[in-house]
Design a protein around this motif. Structure first.
Motif, PDB file in Angstrom:
ATOM      1  N   ASP A 448       0.793  -1.124  -0.040  1.00  0.00           N
ATOM      2  CA  ASP A 448       0.042   0.081   0.011  1.00  0.00           C
ATOM      3  C   ASP A 448       0.864   1.380  -0.063  1.00  0.00           C
ATOM      4  OD1 ASP A 448      -2.493  -1.415  -0.002  1.00  0.00           O
ATOM      5  OD2 ASP A 448      -2.468  -1.529   1.989  1.00  0.00           O
ATOM      6  N   ASP A 449       1.645   1.233   0.773  1.00  0.00           N
ATOM      7  CA  ASP A 449       2.813   2.430   0.934  1.00  0.00           C
ATOM      8  C   ASP A 449       3.580   2.611  -0.434  1.00  0.00           C
ATOM      9  OD1 ASP A 449       2.144   2.867   3.538  1.00  0.00           O
ATOM     10  OD2 ASP A 449       3.874   1.658   4.211  1.00  0.00           O
ATOM     11  N   THR A 450       3.927   1.554  -1.033  1.00  0.00           N
ATOM     12  CA  THR A 450       4.583   1.842  -2.253  1.00  0.00           C
ATOM     13  C   THR A 450       3.863   2.291  -3.213  1.00  0.00           C
ATOM     14  OG1 THR A 450       6.076  -0.139  -1.610  1.00  0.00           O
ATOM     15  CG2 THR A 450       5.780   0.478  -4.060  1.00  0.00           C
ATOM     16  N   TRP A 451       2.461   1.701  -3.436  1.00  0.00           N
ATOM     17  CA  TRP A 451       1.455   2.220  -4.381  1.00  0.00           C
ATOM     18  C   TRP A 451       1.272   3.645  -4.407  1.00  0.00           C
ATOM     19  CZ3 TRP A 451      -3.228   4.435  -5.090  1.00  0.00           C
ATOM     20  CH2 TRP A 451      -3.887   4.327  -6.113  1.00  0.00           C
ATOM     21  N   PHE A 452       0.969   4.141  -3.251  1.00  0.00           N
ATOM     22  CA  PHE A 452       0.648   5.726  -2.913  1.00  0.00           C
ATOM     23  C   PHE A 452       1.941   6.454  -3.226  1.00  0.00           C
ATOM     24  CE2 PHE A 452      -2.798   4.022  -0.460  1.00  0.00           C
ATOM     25  CZ  PHE A 452      -3.869   4.520  -0.838  1.00  0.00           C
ATOM     26  N   THR A 453       3.025   5.596  -3.034  1.00  0.00           N
ATOM     27  CA  THR A 453       4.491   6.509  -3.486  1.00  0.00           C
ATOM     28  C   THR A 453       4.646   6.683  -5.044  1.00  0.00           C
ATOM     29  OG1 THR A 453       5.585   5.678  -1.628  1.00  0.00           O
ATOM     30  CG2 THR A 453       6.864   6.380  -3.391  1.00  0.00           C
ATOM     31  N   ARG A 454       4.144   5.641  -5.578  1.00  0.00           N
ATOM     32  CA  ARG A 454       4.150   5.683  -7.062  1.00  0.00           C
ATOM     33  C   ARG A 454       3.329   6.728  -7.644  1.00  0.00           C
ATOM     34  NH1 ARG A 454       6.518   1.329 -10.323  1.00  0.00           N
ATOM     35  NH2 ARG A 454       4.578   1.809 -11.796  1.00  0.00           N
ATOM     36  N   TYR A 455       1.911   6.740  -7.177  1.00  0.00           N
ATOM     37  CA  TYR A 455       0.959   7.606  -7.357  1.00  0.00           C
ATOM     38  C   TYR A 455       1.343   9.113  -7.259  1.00  0.00           C
ATOM     39  CZ  TYR A 455      -3.888   9.577  -8.139  1.00  0.00           C
ATOM     40  OH  TYR A 455      -5.042  10.259  -8.524  1.00  0.00           O
ATOM     41  N   ALA A 456       1.962   9.519  -6.181  1.00  0.00           N
ATOM     42  CA  ALA A 456       2.414  10.787  -5.814  1.00  0.00           C
ATOM     43  C   ALA A 456       3.736  11.057  -6.827  1.00  0.00           C
ATOM     44  CB  ALA A 456       3.029  10.926  -4.402  1.00  0.00           C
ATOM     45  N   ALA A 457       4.525  10.172  -7.411  1.00  0.00           N
ATOM     46  CA  ALA A 457       5.692  10.645  -8.055  1.00  0.00           C
ATOM     47  C   ALA A 457       5.058  10.862  -9.305  1.00  0.00           C
ATOM     48  CB  ALA A 457       6.415   9.255  -8.057  1.00  0.00           C
ATOM     49  N   ALA A 458       4.142  10.148  -9.939  1.00  0.00           N
ATOM     50  CA  ALA A 458       3.489  10.404 -11.338  1.00  0.00           C
ATOM     51  C   ALA A 458       2.698  11.474 -11.313  1.00  0.00           C
ATOM     52  CB  ALA A 458       2.635   9.236 -11.588  1.00  0.00           C
ATOM     53  N   PHE A 459       1.890  11.855 -10.117  1.00  0.00           N
ATOM     54  CA  PHE A 459       1.355  13.152  -9.930  1.00  0.00           C
ATOM     55  C   PHE A 459       2.274  14.441  -9.989  1.00  0.00           C
ATOM     56  CE2 PHE A 459      -1.350  16.648  -8.360  1.00  0.00           C
ATOM     57  CZ  PHE A 459      -2.722  16.170  -9.342  1.00  0.00           C
ATOM     58  N   ASN A 460       3.112  14.273  -9.221  1.00  0.00           N
ATOM     59  CA  ASN A 460       4.236  15.348  -9.040  1.00  0.00           C
ATOM     60  C   ASN A 460       5.141  15.528 -10.406  1.00  0.00           C
ATOM     61  OD1 ASN A 460       3.093  16.041  -6.885  1.00  0.00           O
ATOM     62  ND2 ASN A 460       4.383  14.658  -5.705  1.00  0.00           N
ATOM     63  N   GLY A 461       5.050  14.618 -11.378  1.00  0.00           N
ATOM     64  CA  GLY A 461       6.068  14.751 -12.372  1.00  0.00           C
ATOM     65  C   GLY A 461       7.343  14.416 -12.231  1.00  0.00           C
ATOM     66  N   THR A 462       7.540  13.329 -11.493  1.00  0.00           N
ATOM     67  CA  THR A 462       9.041  12.919 -11.225  1.00  0.00           C
ATOM     68  C   THR A 462       9.088  11.566 -11.892  1.00  0.00           C
ATOM     69  OG1 THR A 462       8.340  12.020  -8.789  1.00  0.00           O
ATOM     70  CG2 THR A 462       9.412  14.223  -9.060  1.00  0.00           C
ATOM     71  N   ALA A 463       8.001  11.162 -12.498  1.00  0.00           N
ATOM     72  CA  ALA A 463       7.983   9.701 -12.968  1.00  0.00           C
ATOM     73  C   ALA A 463       8.196   9.847 -14.545  1.00  0.00           C
ATOM     74  CB  ALA A 463       6.680   8.940 -12.667  1.00  0.00           C
ATOM     75  N   SER A 464       9.295   9.271 -15.204  1.00  0.00           N
ATOM     76  CA  SER A 464       9.313   9.452 -16.477  1.00  0.00           C
ATOM     77  C   SER A 464       8.383   8.951 -17.325  1.00  0.00           C
ATOM     78  CB  SER A 464      10.728   8.510 -16.774  1.00  0.00           C
ATOM     79  OG  SER A 464      11.003   8.691 -18.073  1.00  0.00           O
ATOM     80  N   GLY A 465       7.950   9.735 -18.365  1.00  0.00           N
ATOM     81  CA  GLY A 465       6.980   9.527 -19.470  1.00  0.00           C
ATOM     82  C   GLY A 465       5.647   9.551 -18.935  1.00  0.00           C
ATOM     83  N   VAL A 466       5.369  10.131 -17.547  1.00  0.00           N
ATOM     84  CA  VAL A 466       3.848  10.287 -17.173  1.00  0.00           C
ATOM     85  C   VAL A 466       3.643  12.114 -16.983  1.00  0.00           C
ATOM     86  CG1 VAL A 466       2.163   9.826 -15.292  1.00  0.00           C
ATOM     87  CG2 VAL A 466       4.151   8.441 -15.937  1.00  0.00           C
ATOM     88  N   SER A 467       2.513  12.256 -17.581  1.00  0.00           N
ATOM     89  CA  SER A 467       1.959  13.680 -17.673  1.00  0.00           C
ATOM     90  C   SER A 467       1.842  14.183 -15.944  1.00  0.00           C
ATOM     91  CB  SER A 467       0.799  14.043 -18.250  1.00  0.00           C
ATOM     92  OG  SER A 467       1.223  13.694 -19.827  1.00  0.00           O
TER      93      SER A 467
END
Length: 506
Positions: A448-467
């Motif tokens: 659960d903690d990891t899933w929310f970390t991924r969500y936050a990274a993508a939303f904040n623009g720190t995940a490669s290739g994600v708006s």
């Protein structure tokens, strides 16, 4: 022991020398002199009895002194008493039709047979005739037509009856007895409707006390009592078969029409009015209705902002999405859940097996052993949606019954087998596939903690290739590797959680 043997032999010899008399007769209707079948003929103040056949005739073996009094009763007719003065006396009795059932006999109020008008509490009764004429799919469905009765239907195989306004899916203060045996499951602490009860073909009557019955039956009967009485093999003999069928899911966009089937078999036989047995088998199966209300009930979201696009969506019949976090700079976000149809087993069934042995020690005393086995699947709605999957309930009953007393003992055991909580199941599946930012599947404890970390990274623009600042894109990124319903990975994860018993499983 050597001193007791002659005593037993003496008793056996006396029994052989006692004269057995055969009493025969015919029962007809006073209106048109037509024979009446299934009439109950019993010796007054004794347990000896029989029933009339399709020609209205009967034969009764009696081992005792004369004169005796026969009590003759039938559903829809007035009860009569006839004196028999000699063994060879031919009995011919005409019964008057009864238009108003005011003198029915009940036993729930005082635990002894009495006229319903003499009962100290209000009693509603479904007689054998009412059971036969019941238009519902099962007699249990028809109970809600009795005064003071209510019912909540959670599944095809599970209907909970209630009284006194306590209309819940699991009424732990409403006692349900089958031949005097408590029919509640020890684990759930309430009776699961008629999932493990008796089949229509073996029920003689159903009595309901629609109010407090604690004085006689204890605190579990605070809201009322349902007492089911099965047929006596001495009285109801022969082979009976019953088949019912129907169709549900008509004109539904999410399910094709499906068949509903109910098969039942009963066989009973008596030997010399001393020994009798009966066996019962019934099987009901069908496809349950789908719970597909996807209304967003998120408590953390204003009503005008709820819906399919709500990042914190908590849909009613989607499970796993109740797991949520308030992410800094983003707001409340919930995990992606699974629809109930992908978690619940809608192919429900109810298997009931029953066997009973009756032995009349004398005209006044009868010994009974009865075994009931029930296994089934049902959907139960409580604090969550539960799947009672292959649930088993067994009861053993031993009873010594006389004309004015009884001594009864019974044992109830259950095995929940593959039963599970759909909400917990969805949450466990959701923790089996989560990957970290490097693409490695993490332990379930960190999922659960990891899933929310991924969500936050993508939303904040720190995940490669994600708006950035895109909830839909962030959810898609966080859900990478998600087990899709219908795939082998999903089925394997689901099966593992169901069979992982205890707090670590569903």
């Amino acid at each position: 022991m050597k001193r007791l043997i002659p005593f037993f032999l003496l008793l056996y010899s006396v029994n052989l020398l006692a004269q057995v008399s055969k009493i025969t007769g015919k029962i007809t209707s006073a209106d048109d002199v037509t024979p009446i079948n299934s009439v109950s003929i019993k010796v007054k103040d004794k347990i000896t009895g029989t029933t009339s056949n399709s020609n209205g005739t009967f034969s009764l073996n009696y081992n005792g002194k004369f004169p005796i009094t026969l009590i003759i009763s039938a559903v829809g007719f007035e009860t009569r008493e006839t004196e028999v003065t000699s063994p060879n006396q031919e009995i011919s009795v005409s019964l008057n039709p009864q238009t108003v059932m005011l003198n029915e006999v009940v036993s729930s109020a005082a635990r002894v047979s009495q006229n319903i008008l003499q009962s100290p509490v209000s009693i509603e009764k479904m007689s054998l005739q009412a059971i036969k004429e019941n238009p519902s799919f099962t007699f249990y469905d028809g109970l809600q037509s009795l005064k003071g009765m209510e019912a909540v239907t959670s599944s095809i195989t599970y209907k909970q009856v209630n009284t006194r306004g306590f209309n819940t899916t699991g009424n732990s203060r409403f006692l349900q007895l089958v031949d005097g045996v408590d029919n509640q499951t020890p684990g759930l602490n309430f009776a699961v409707g008629n999932l493990f009860g008796a089949s229509d073909i073996d029920i003689e009557s159903a009595e309901v006390i629609p109010g407090a019955a604690s004085a006689l039956y204890g605190p579990v009967a605070f809201n009322g009592l349902l007492s089911l009485k099965s047929k006596d093999p001495f009285t109801y003999q022969g082979l009976s078969l019953q088949v019912k069928t129907g169709i549900n899911h008509i004109n539904e966009s999410f399910e094709d029409p499906k068949g509903l089937y109910d098969f039942a078999l009963r066989y009973a036989k008596a030997f010399n009015d001393k020994f009798a047995f009966k066996v019962n088998a019934s099987y009901l199966t069908g496809v349950d209705w789908n719970a597909n209300d996807y209304t967003d009930v998120s408590a953390s979201t204003a009503p005008n902002l709820r819906g399919a696009n709500n990042p914190a969506r908590d849909a009613l019949n989607i499970y796993g999405d109740e797991v949520s976090r308030n992410l800094t700079g983003i707001g409340v976000v919930s995990r992606t859940g699974y629809e109930e149809k992908d978690l619940m087993n809608y192919n429900v069934y109810s298997l009931k097996l029953n066997a009973a042995l009756h032995y009349r020690i004398s005209d006044d005393i009868e010994a009974i052993y009865q075994y009931n086995f029930g296994r089934g699947t049902a959907s139960y709605t409580g604090s969550s949606r539960f799947d009672l999957n292959n649930f088993v309930l067994q009861t053993h009953r031993a009873e010594l019954r006389g004309s004015d007393f009884f001594v009864r003992s019974y044992v109830v055991s259950e095995n929940s087998h593959d039963s599970y909580n759909t909400r917990s199941l969805a949450q466990f599946i959701n923790r089996d596939w989560v990957k970290d930012l490097n693409g490695n599947t993490v332990a379930t404890t960190a999922a659960d903690d990891t899933w929310f970390t991924r969500y936050a990274a993508a939303f904040n623009g720190t995940a490669s290739g994600v708006s950035a600042a895109n909830h839909a894109a962030a959810r898609t990124f966080a859900d990478q590797g998600r087990f899709v319903p219908g795939t082998a990975e999903f089925d394997q994860s689901k099966d593992a959680s169901i069979h992982n018993y205890g707090l670590s499983g569903a």
